[in-house]
Write a protein that holds these residues in place. Sequence first.
Motif, mmCIF file in Angstrom:
data_model
loop_
_atom_site.group_PDB
_atom_site.id
_atom_site.type_symbol
_atom_site.label_atom_id
_atom_site.label_comp_id
_atom_site.label_asym_id
_atom_site.label_seq_id
_atom_site.Cartn_x
_atom_site.Cartn_y
_atom_site.Cartn_z
ATOM 1 N N LEU A 172 5.476 -3.451 70.786
ATOM 2 C CA LEU A 172 5.302 -2.163 71.468
ATOM 3 C C LEU A 172 3.834 -1.922 71.803
ATOM 4 O O LEU A 172 3.509 -1.429 72.887
ATOM 5 C CB LEU A 172 5.847 -1.023 70.605
ATOM 6 N N LYS A 173 2.943 -2.277 70.882
ATOM 7 C CA LYS A 173 1.513 -2.118 71.139
ATOM 8 C C LYS A 173 1.076 -3.038 72.275
ATOM 9 O O LYS A 173 0.321 -2.624 73.157
ATOM 10 C CB LYS A 173 0.705 -2.410 69.875
ATOM 11 N N GLU A 174 1.564 -4.269 72.261
ATOM 12 C CA GLU A 174 1.214 -5.203 73.336
ATOM 13 C C GLU A 174 1.714 -4.703 74.685
ATOM 14 O O GLU A 174 1.005 -4.810 75.693
ATOM 15 C CB GLU A 174 1.801 -6.590 73.034
ATOM 16 N N ILE A 175 2.915 -4.145 74.707
ATOM 17 C CA ILE A 175 3.456 -3.588 75.955
ATOM 18 C C ILE A 175 2.581 -2.435 76.417
ATOM 19 O O ILE A 175 2.290 -2.303 77.614
ATOM 20 C CB ILE A 175 4.928 -3.150 75.767
ATOM 21 N N SER A 176 2.145 -1.608 75.489
ATOM 22 C CA SER A 176 1.268 -0.486 75.829
ATOM 23 C C SER A 176 -0.046 -0.991 76.428
ATOM 24 O O SER A 176 -0.527 -0.445 77.432
ATOM 25 C CB SER A 176 0.992 0.346 74.584
ATOM 26 N N ASP A 177 -0.618 -2.033 75.820
ATOM 27 C CA ASP A 177 -1.860 -2.611 76.349
ATOM 28 C C ASP A 177 -1.649 -3.190 77.746
ATOM 29 O O ASP A 177 -2.507 -3.033 78.626
ATOM 30 C CB ASP A 177 -2.387 -3.697 75.410
ATOM 31 N N ILE A 178 -0.519 -3.844 77.945
ATOM 32 C CA ILE A 178 -0.206 -4.405 79.265
ATOM 33 C C ILE A 178 -0.081 -3.284 80.289
ATOM 34 O O ILE A 178 -0.576 -3.402 81.419
ATOM 35 C CB ILE A 178 1.073 -5.268 79.199
ATOM 36 N N GLU A 179 0.582 -2.193 79.897
ATOM 37 C CA GLU A 179 0.727 -1.044 80.804
ATOM 38 C C GLU A 179 -0.644 -0.485 81.198
ATOM 39 O O GLU A 179 -0.883 -0.165 82.356
ATOM 40 C CB GLU A 179 1.568 0.055 80.143
ATOM 41 N N LYS A 180 -1.538 -0.381 80.231
ATOM 42 C CA LYS A 180 -2.884 0.123 80.525
ATOM 43 C C LYS A 180 -3.611 -0.802 81.492
ATOM 44 O O LYS A 180 -4.289 -0.345 82.416
ATOM 45 C CB LYS A 180 -3.695 0.270 79.234
#
Length: 145
Positions: free
Chosen positions: A23-31
């Motif tokens: 989930l954190k990695e997905i958040s970073d990718i979104e940013k």
Amino acid sequence: MSKFIYRYDTVLRIKEVFEKKILKEISDIEKTIEKLEIDKKKLITKKEDLAQKITEGKIKVVDYKSAKSLCKTLEKEIAGVEKKIYEWQLKRKSKLDELIERKKEIQILEALKEKQYEEFLINSNREELKQLNEIAINNFNRKEQ
């Protein structure tokens, strides 16, 4: 009555940690995608402003050739940013697929936990019933003696 201990509790906790990491990695990718989208908009705006200046004749003849080459360079940069955005979107898709797999694994482990807990309760009730029966039999035997 003994306490319920789930055999795969540590595995379940590790799976949940992995899920949070994804989930954190997905958040970073979104940013990152958002940042690239902003960069793309800036480049498009810069290119449009330059093209407008060229068409309106606000640029000197000497600077015309360099302005045209700058327009082409901006187009290449925009295409590069779009390519990066596409690559990041593919990464996001793969991470989302991975997240779905992790969620399925966690659901399976939780369903197994519930099933084991139900079995634990059944066995616990069975043991308790045996103890109560023994007490009742002992009390009955005392009364007859």
